[in-house]
Design a protein around this motif. Sequence first.
Motif, short mmCIF file in Angstrom:
data_model
loop_
_atom_site.label_atom_id
_atom_site.label_comp_id
_atom_site.label_asym_id
_atom_site.label_seq_id
_atom_site.Cartn_x
_atom_site.Cartn_y
_atom_site.Cartn_z
N ALA B 41 0.85 -1.19 0.00
CA ALA B 41 0.00 0.00 0.00
C ALA B 41 0.88 1.24 0.00
O ALA B 41 0.64 2.19 -0.76
N ARG B 44 2.48 1.66 -3.50
CA ARG B 44 1.51 2.12 -4.50
C ARG B 44 1.16 3.59 -4.31
O ARG B 44 1.01 4.34 -5.27
N VAL B 45 1.00 3.97 -3.03
CA VAL B 45 0.57 5.32 -2.74
C VAL B 45 1.68 6.33 -3.06
O VAL B 45 1.41 7.41 -3.59
N GLU B 49 -0.16 8.41 -5.66
CA GLU B 49 -1.11 9.33 -5.03
C GLU B 49 -0.50 10.48 -4.25
O GLU B 49 -1.20 11.18 -3.55
N GLY B 208 -1.41 17.63 -9.36
CA GLY B 208 -1.98 16.37 -9.82
C GLY B 208 -1.30 15.23 -9.10
O GLY B 208 -0.43 15.44 -8.25
N CYS B 209 -1.70 14.00 -9.42
CA CYS B 209 -1.02 12.85 -8.82
C CYS B 209 -0.79 11.79 -9.88
O CYS B 209 -1.37 11.85 -10.97
N LYS B 211 -1.82 8.99 -10.44
CA LYS B 211 -2.97 8.26 -10.96
C LYS B 211 -3.50 8.93 -12.23
O LYS B 211 -4.10 8.27 -13.07
N GLU B 212 -3.30 10.24 -12.32
CA GLU B 212 -3.79 10.96 -13.49
C GLU B 212 -2.84 10.79 -14.66
O GLU B 212 -3.25 10.53 -15.77
N TRP B 216 3.22 13.24 -12.81
CA TRP B 216 3.05 13.73 -11.45
C TRP B 216 3.65 12.78 -10.41
O TRP B 216 3.58 13.05 -9.22
N VAL B 323 7.94 9.80 1.08
CA VAL B 323 7.44 8.72 1.93
C VAL B 323 6.44 9.26 2.95
O VAL B 323 5.38 8.67 3.17
N LEU B 324 6.77 10.42 3.53
CA LEU B 324 5.85 11.01 4.52
C LEU B 324 4.50 11.34 3.89
O LEU B 324 3.46 11.06 4.48
N LEU B 327 2.66 8.06 3.42
CA LEU B 327 2.06 7.59 4.68
C LEU B 327 0.83 8.43 5.01
O LEU B 327 -0.21 7.93 5.46
N ILE B 330 -2.19 7.36 2.99
CA ILE B 330 -2.86 6.16 3.52
C ILE B 330 -3.67 6.54 4.75
O ILE B 330 -4.80 6.09 4.95
N LYS B 331 -3.07 7.40 5.57
CA LYS B 331 -3.75 7.84 6.78
C LYS B 331 -5.08 8.51 6.43
O LYS B 331 -6.10 8.25 7.03
N LYS B 333 -6.85 8.15 3.70
CA LYS B 333 -7.79 7.16 3.18
C LYS B 333 -8.46 6.42 4.32
O LYS B 333 -9.68 6.21 4.32
#
Lengths: 123, 349
Positions: B41, B44-45, B49, B208-209, B211-212, B216, B323-324, B327, B330-331, B333
């Motif tokens: 996770a 991926r994030v 994201e 953007g991120c 995923k788009e 990004w 990384v932060l 994290l 995910i938090k 989400k």
Amino acid sequence: MNAPERHRSYQLDEGQARMTYEPDQRVASAGTFTINKEDHTVGNLLRMQLLRDGDTRFAGYQLPHPLEHVCHVKVETAPGRAPVEVMGGAVTDLRQEVELLDRGFRDECARAREEADARPMET
Amino acid sequence: MSCYSVAADQRARRPEVEVLSLEENQMSFEVKKTDASMANALRRVIIAEVVTMAIDLVTFEENTSCIDDEIIAHRLGLIPIKYAFKPGKTKLREDVSNDEAAAMSSERDIQRRFRFTRDCDCDGYCDWCACTFKLHVKYDEVIKNVPEHEKNQPYTVTSINLESDDPDVFPVHFVSERERNTSSEPGIAIVKLAKGQEIKLSCIAKLGCGKEHAKWTPVSKCVFRPKPTISWDDNAVRALPPNLRNIIVDVCPAGVLGYEDERDRTSIVVKNEAAILDFTKDIQDLTKQLSPQNKPMFHASASTTDFVFEVESLGGVPVDDCVLCGLNEIKRKLTNLQVAVAEVAAEQA
């Protein structure tokens, strides 16, 4: 151009709920959670955490279609404990875990920085 | 009950983090006592994201170079854009609530300064949701400033020719000092101009991120692998004749196995943990053959709870912030899900 907006893959549509729950028609204490605008990241995370619960009889997730930004999580639990309850526990546990990861990571980065700063002074 | 089930008080894992190395644009860290699903996770994030900035809209006024507008626009999009928060100087968004601010990874978070263009109430784009860059290079003018021996060469337009209108936002020319020192160009090459050619354009960078669009994505590399648990039957290895020990070391590609002490050459150690799991079977088969008791002298298995991450930033976002922010994503989400589950539970009751 009729391409859907790119952010539709991660931002909720107007008025859309994050999660809906549909109890199973045939099996008691089982049901499907539909999580909108989420993918494998959350699906697999939830599935693995649900399986850690002794009351979970079945937990699985699927993304029904690559163009539908939806994640289905199916849960069956032991009688006496509703799937929603088990799901709530799993999400809370994961939330706690990420909080610990975050704190641990910040502390460790600060430590690594300090060590890197201290090194040239020794030589 | 599944084979994964654990006692109720152990359901929430208590992970630990250890930073193995932290450099200018890359880092390596270990997460312990967690699960592959959490490690994945996070991976991926970070890739898809984390919110960053990239050039998304390019308006050409003049392009007489030999490269098409579309290709140049694409190349501009791929240039990493850095946002540098300056305490006290950067004007931050005023519409961020305290809760929202607390949910962001830090004060440096790009979303404290910029909105997504789609969430902005402006017409098209504005200072709060976009940053404008201008690029104007005319071969006949810039060639006057280059040294004599390069005068008949084409001129390379690079990211240093991009002029930002926001002092806190600028293109990244190099990911590290080392790259800067070894590069033959002063920045990221965009297009080459020959005599008489000119390029003039303006670009709009937006949030953007990944995923788009991959432009990004803040990282060029984000991978994790399980940490191997390794054990040697040291006495059995020591009992072998030296030439057989050499054969064991040579069964893997160079650098995977080695001697603990190059002069002593009695005990073999793993030099490359990342690769060892691919060769475990070869080492086991060989040591089994060499062993008088027909017993392998080596054992290695992949941990299911400890993972080693390697992350390499593109320069737009510092590597530890990647990384932060991951994290944090995910938090965010999970917090959303907590609220959603509570709503579903209320509905059911």
